[in-house]
Design an enzyme around this catalytic site. Sequence first.
Site, PDB file in Angstrom:
ATOM      1  N   GLY A   8      38.050  50.796  36.241  1.00  0.00           N
ATOM      2  CA  GLY A   8      37.097  49.998  37.283  1.00  0.00           C
ATOM      3  C   GLY A   8      36.316  50.931  38.898  1.00  0.00           C
ATOM      4  CB  CYS A   9      34.602  54.904  38.553  1.00  0.00           C
ATOM      5  SG  CYS A   9      36.291  55.118  38.746  1.00  0.00           S
ATOM      6  CB  SER A  10      31.087  49.652  38.482  1.00  0.00           C
ATOM      7  OG  SER A  10      32.055  48.448  38.411  1.00  0.00           O
ATOM      8  N   GLY A  14      37.165  51.113  43.573  1.00  0.00           N
ATOM      9  CA  GLY A  14      36.777  52.759  42.236  1.00  0.00           C
ATOM     10  C   GLY A  14      36.182  53.920  42.364  1.00  0.00           C
ATOM     11  CB  SER A 137      46.735  42.692  45.360  1.00  0.00           C
ATOM     12  OG  SER A 137      46.273  41.715  46.254  1.00  0.00           O
ATOM     13  CE1 TYR A 150      43.306  39.987  41.764  1.00  0.00           C
ATOM     14  CE2 TYR A 150      44.452  39.387  43.283  1.00  0.00           C
ATOM     15  CZ  TYR A 150      44.180  40.767  43.006  1.00  0.00           C
ATOM     16  OH  TYR A 150      43.096  41.691  43.542  1.00  0.00           O
TER      17      TYR A 150
END
Length: 284
Positions: A8-10, A14, A137, A150
Amino acid sequence: MKTVLITGCSKGIGLETALAFGRAGYKVFATMRNPEKAPALARRATEESLDIVIRKMDVDSDDSVKRCAAAILEEQGFVDVLVNNAGIERHGSVEEMPIADFEAIMNTNYLGVLRCTKAFLPQMREHRKGCIINVASVSGHIANSPLGGYAASKHALEAISEALAQEVKPFNIKVAIVEPGIINTKMAQDIAVDGASIYPNSKRQAALFSAALKTPTPPSMVADKILEVTESDSWTLRYPVGPDAVPFIEWRGSMTDEQWVDWNAVSDEEWYASVERDFGMKLR
């Protein structure tokens, strides 16, 4: 040189985590679903001359995770650190949110972590070393509307991480859970009001997030904590991150389950007044 794979580095946490590890001298495999749509990390890595390799990987897909992991392990031989960061958010009441949204949240936030863990854990176990950081989270401790779906995914991630930590410690593999509060990311900014909902909770949470983001906590704070946990000798399991994380968790812990339900079920007037009284936040 140590190696790390981050999902998830976009953008957001991340992206900042990839930069933090790169600056610390790691070889970074930064994965994302659509690298062609997210050029920011590649540009910053080039500007800073960081050893960051961007790979396409969709954590929702068994085949995509297996292909990416196999290619990296064939090339590198070993990955020291796995950071399971990829996550999505959908919000709405239990009645009104489509089942497809519940499925999507669990597929990314929970099953996506399992796919990546299963792909890299065997080589860590064989080498009897490694570190797995799961980004959960505060919602892994607190369930409230309209973030029920979530929160369910993050509760599940907390539980499986705790079980995994027990299984792999004998193999000298550390598991840690990083628990951000409200962080200034697009995900947090997108907690919007659903004017069509028959439930008032969407409006309340949108106000809470909006107020928190007026003094924003940058995603780099979470990235720095992930790097710190990785390099620490501590085997502590959970790490709340951000100025509101521990207060939120302690606030929930101060109430019985029934008190928590009742507090979230009060009228708008009572709810806003209690937030102002307890936290000094004027949300109306």
